[in-house]
Design a protein around this motif. Structure first.
Motif, PDB file in Angstrom:
ATOM      1  N   PHE A 199      45.634  33.127 -11.470  1.00 33.01           N
ATOM      2  CA  PHE A 199      45.053  32.688 -10.200  1.00 33.01           C
ATOM      3  C   PHE A 199      46.123  32.222  -9.227  1.00 33.01           C
ATOM      4  N   ALA A 200      47.377  32.129  -9.653  1.00 35.19           N
ATOM      5  CA  ALA A 200      48.521  31.812  -8.804  1.00 35.19           C
ATOM      6  C   ALA A 200      49.761  32.344  -9.508  1.00 35.19           C
ATOM      7  N   LEU A 201      50.867  32.475  -8.759  1.00 33.80           N
ATOM      8  CA  LEU A 201      52.089  32.986  -9.369  1.00 33.80           C
ATOM      9  C   LEU A 201      52.524  32.049 -10.483  1.00 33.80           C
ATOM     10  N   PRO A 202      52.649  32.540 -11.713  1.00 32.49           N
ATOM     11  CA  PRO A 202      53.060  31.658 -12.806  1.00 32.49           C
ATOM     12  C   PRO A 202      54.572  31.667 -12.994  1.00 32.49           C
ATOM     13  N   MET A 203      55.072  30.614 -13.649  1.00 30.60           N
ATOM     14  CA  MET A 203      56.408  30.658 -14.214  1.00 30.60           C
ATOM     15  C   MET A 203      56.224  30.957 -15.699  1.00 30.60           C
ATOM     16  N   ARG A 204      56.742  32.079 -16.146  1.00 33.91           N
ATOM     17  CA  ARG A 204      56.616  32.484 -17.546  1.00 33.91           C
ATOM     18  C   ARG A 204      57.959  32.218 -18.219  1.00 33.91           C
ATOM     19  N   ILE A 205      57.985  31.241 -19.101  1.00 31.79           N
ATOM     20  CA  ILE A 205      59.243  30.789 -19.677  1.00 31.79           C
ATOM     21  C   ILE A 205      59.177  30.819 -21.199  1.00 31.79           C
ATOM     22  N   GLU A 206      60.270  31.245 -21.803  1.00 37.78           N
ATOM     23  CA  GLU A 206      60.342  31.321 -23.255  1.00 37.78           C
ATOM     24  C   GLU A 206      60.730  29.958 -23.820  1.00 37.78           C
ATOM     25  N   HIS A 207      60.029  29.568 -24.880  1.00 35.35           N
ATOM     26  CA  HIS A 207      60.326  28.295 -25.556  1.00 35.35           C
ATOM     27  C   HIS A 207      60.126  28.480 -27.045  1.00 35.35           C
ATOM     28  N   GLU A 208      61.225  28.395 -27.774  1.00 33.65           N
ATOM     29  CA  GLU A 208      61.197  28.498 -29.232  1.00 33.65           C
ATOM     30  C   GLU A 208      60.433  29.728 -29.705  1.00 33.65           C
ATOM     31  N   GLY A 209      60.762  30.866 -29.116  1.00 32.16           N
ATOM     32  CA  GLY A 209      60.234  32.137 -29.593  1.00 32.16           C
ATOM     33  C   GLY A 209      58.892  32.554 -29.026  1.00 32.16           C
ATOM     34  N   ARG A 210      58.299  31.768 -28.159  1.00 28.93           N
ATOM     35  CA  ARG A 210      57.034  32.169 -27.548  1.00 28.93           C
ATOM     36  C   ARG A 210      57.131  31.997 -26.041  1.00 28.93           C
ATOM     37  N   VAL A 211      56.304  32.731 -25.322  1.00 30.87           N
ATOM     38  CA  VAL A 211      56.324  32.687 -23.862  1.00 30.87           C
ATOM     39  C   VAL A 211      55.160  31.822 -23.375  1.00 30.87           C
ATOM     40  N   LEU A 212      55.502  30.805 -22.597  1.00 30.47           N
ATOM     41  CA  LEU A 212      54.512  29.911 -22.024  1.00 30.47           C
ATOM     42  C   LEU A 212      54.372  30.206 -20.532  1.00 30.47           C
ATOM     43  N   SER A 213      53.169  30.058 -20.009  1.00 29.63           N
ATOM     44  CA  SER A 213      52.913  30.346 -18.596  1.00 29.63           C
ATOM     45  C   SER A 213      52.366  29.116 -17.891  1.00 29.63           C
ATOM     46  N   PHE A 214      52.948  28.815 -16.731  1.00 26.75           N
ATOM     47  CA  PHE A 214      52.548  27.642 -15.953  1.00 26.75           C
ATOM     48  C   PHE A 214      52.386  28.020 -14.487  1.00 26.75           C
ATOM     49  N   VAL A 215      51.464  27.348 -13.819  1.00 25.84           N
ATOM     50  CA  VAL A 215      51.409  27.378 -12.359  1.00 25.84           C
ATOM     51  C   VAL A 215      51.697  25.958 -11.884  1.00 25.84           C
ATOM     52  N   SER A 216      52.369  25.839 -10.755  1.00 27.92           N
ATOM     53  CA  SER A 216      52.805  24.521 -10.302  1.00 27.92           C
ATOM     54  C   SER A 216      52.026  24.059  -9.080  1.00 27.92           C
ATOM     55  N   SER A 217      51.957  22.739  -8.937  1.00 29.17           N
ATOM     56  CA  SER A 217      51.317  22.109  -7.790  1.00 29.17           C
ATOM     57  C   SER A 217      52.218  20.982  -7.313  1.00 29.17           C
ATOM     58  N   ILE A 218      52.376  20.836  -5.999  1.00 27.19           N
ATOM     59  CA  ILE A 218      53.252  19.819  -5.432  1.00 27.19           C
ATOM     60  C   ILE A 218      52.422  18.833  -4.612  1.00 27.19           C
ATOM     61  N   SER A 219      52.619  17.546  -4.878  1.00 27.78           N
ATOM     62  CA  SER A 219      51.890  16.486  -4.174  1.00 27.78           C
ATOM     63  C   SER A 219      52.868  15.584  -3.438  1.00 27.78           C
ATOM     64  N   THR A 220      52.483  15.175  -2.229  1.00 25.11           N
ATOM     65  CA  THR A 220      53.262  14.212  -1.454  1.00 25.11           C
ATOM     66  C   THR A 220      52.322  13.098  -1.007  1.00 25.11           C
ATOM     67  N   PHE A 221      52.892  12.050  -0.385  1.00 27.86           N
ATOM     68  CA  PHE A 221      52.093  10.903   0.016  1.00 27.86           C
ATOM     69  C   PHE A 221      51.451  11.127   1.379  1.00 27.86           C
ATOM     70  N   PRO A 261      49.026  24.593 -17.411  1.00 24.69           N
ATOM     71  CA  PRO A 261      49.008  25.811 -18.220  1.00 24.69           C
ATOM     72  C   PRO A 261      48.202  26.907 -17.533  1.00 24.69           C
ATOM     73  N   ALA A 262      48.761  28.104 -17.493  1.00 26.62           N
ATOM     74  CA  ALA A 262      48.100  29.216 -16.808  1.00 26.62           C
ATOM     75  C   ALA A 262      47.222  30.031 -17.743  1.00 26.62           C
ATOM     76  N   ASP A 263      47.242  29.720 -19.038  1.00 28.26           N
ATOM     77  CA  ASP A 263      46.392  30.437 -19.986  1.00 28.26           C
ATOM     78  C   ASP A 263      46.064  29.525 -21.157  1.00 28.26           C
ATOM     79  N   PRO A 264      45.020  29.832 -21.889  1.00 27.61           N
ATOM     80  CA  PRO A 264      44.609  28.973 -23.016  1.00 27.61           C
ATOM     81  C   PRO A 264      45.676  28.845 -24.097  1.00 27.61           C
ATOM     82  N   ALA A 265      46.463  29.909 -24.329  1.00 28.24           N
ATOM     83  CA  ALA A 265      47.469  29.852 -25.389  1.00 28.24           C
ATOM     84  C   ALA A 265      48.535  28.807 -25.083  1.00 28.24           C
ATOM     85  N   THR A 266      48.931  28.720 -23.811  1.00 33.17           N
ATOM     86  CA  THR A 266      49.936  27.725 -23.426  1.00 33.17           C
ATOM     87  C   THR A 266      49.392  26.313 -23.590  1.00 33.17           C
ATOM     88  N   ALA A 267      48.159  26.091 -23.158  1.00 33.97           N
ATOM     89  CA  ALA A 267      47.551  24.775 -23.299  1.00 33.97           C
ATOM     90  C   ALA A 267      47.433  24.380 -24.762  1.00 33.97           C
TER      91      ALA A 267
END
Length: 273
Positions: free
Chosen positions: A219-241, A259-265
């Motif tokens: 639903f948004a551009l993910p960052m797909r990053i490898e961690h200890e042999g598996r690929v995790l997917s995240f989408v980011s959100s930025i908050s300010t005051f 987390p961008a998918d159930p496996a990452t969560a």
């Protein structure tokens, strides 16, 4: 990591406040008449201010800056150019006056665990991060962590996270575009130098032997990053005051990674357990 003390689109102030306000108005792509209607003034008066034929009051400078969405630091610059004292203080982040703010932000990102979250200043210096972020930093050289880690360097440096980001070209483009937008607002020499540095980092060639990733509808551009042999997917959100009244506070940003998918969560919760 805990919060520590951290380190501006503005033309030279010696050009006067008129050209500065005109530049901000043109950046917003609104006419003198539209700005006048928003600020309860007249197009004639706005024109006189921009050409230097009229000196705006301190109240008018702040009102115009508000309607032009001028960042807090640049509002001070407008006031100085108009001959007034800065209106917004710049309190050091380690000042006791900001104790409650620091404590609240630290609690916020810790409460976001096991998902990653961090806080950065205007130059992307990491002033706080939770354990979700820390788990990605194993193996990152000390040279990228001292004297203070920088989120852009950590992410895009070839010895940082970049080799582990599976969709680096897309994620890199997203980050550089984000920096370009901030530069357009601040015209900071330090920010421009950081941009030129990280934009010049080499981009690793994709692994031709690697297996293609399964197509997933994000639903948004993910960052797909490898961690200890598996690929995790995240989408980011930025908050300010909202409506900050201090330069330091105005330039803090809290970035959270969802987390961008159930496996990452599921994986992150298993680590927490």
């Amino acid at each position: 990591m805990t919060i520590a003390a951290a380190s501006s689109f503005s033309a030279p102030a010696d050009k006067g406040v008129g050209p500065l306000l005109r530049a901000w108005r043109e950046r917003c792509r609104i006419s003198q008449l539209e700005l006048a209607l928003r600020a309860d003034s007249s197009a004639r008066h706005i024109s006189f201010i921009e050409t230097g034929r009229a000196r705006p009051s301190e109240e008018m400078v702040l009102r115009l800056a508000e309607h032009l969405d001028v960042p807090v630091r640049e509002r001070n610059a407008l006031l100085l150019a108009a001959g007034y004292a800065p209106h917004y203080p710049e309190t050091p982040l380690d000042d006791p006056a900001l104790d409650a703010l620091r404590d609240g932000m630290e609690r916020l990102i810790q409460g976001y665990e096991p998902y990653p979250a961090l806080i950065v200043d205007a130059l992307y210096t990491v002033v706080a991060a939770n354990r979700g972020i820390a788990m990605f930093l194993n193996g990152v050289p000390e040279s990228l962590m001292t004297p203070a880690p920088n989120a852009m360097r950590l992410t895009l440096h070839p010895e940082g996270l970049a080799p582990r980001i599976r969709n680096l070209p897309e994620w890199r483009g997203h980050l550089l575009t984000q920096m370009e937008r901030r530069i357009a607002l601040r015209r900071s020499d330090a920010l421009r130098e950081l941009y030129e540095e990280v934009a010049a980092y080499p981009v690793p060639e994709p692994d031709a032997d690697g297996e293609p990733a399964e197509p997933v509808a994000y639903f948004a551009l993910p960052m797909r990053i490898e961690h200890e042999g598996r690929v995790l997917s995240f989408v980011s959100s930025i908050s300010t005051f909202n409506t900050p009244m201090d330069v330091t506070v105005a330039e803090l940003a809290i970035e959270t990674f969802l987390p961008a998918d159930p496996a990452t969560a599921k994986y992150l919760h298993s680590l927490a357990g």
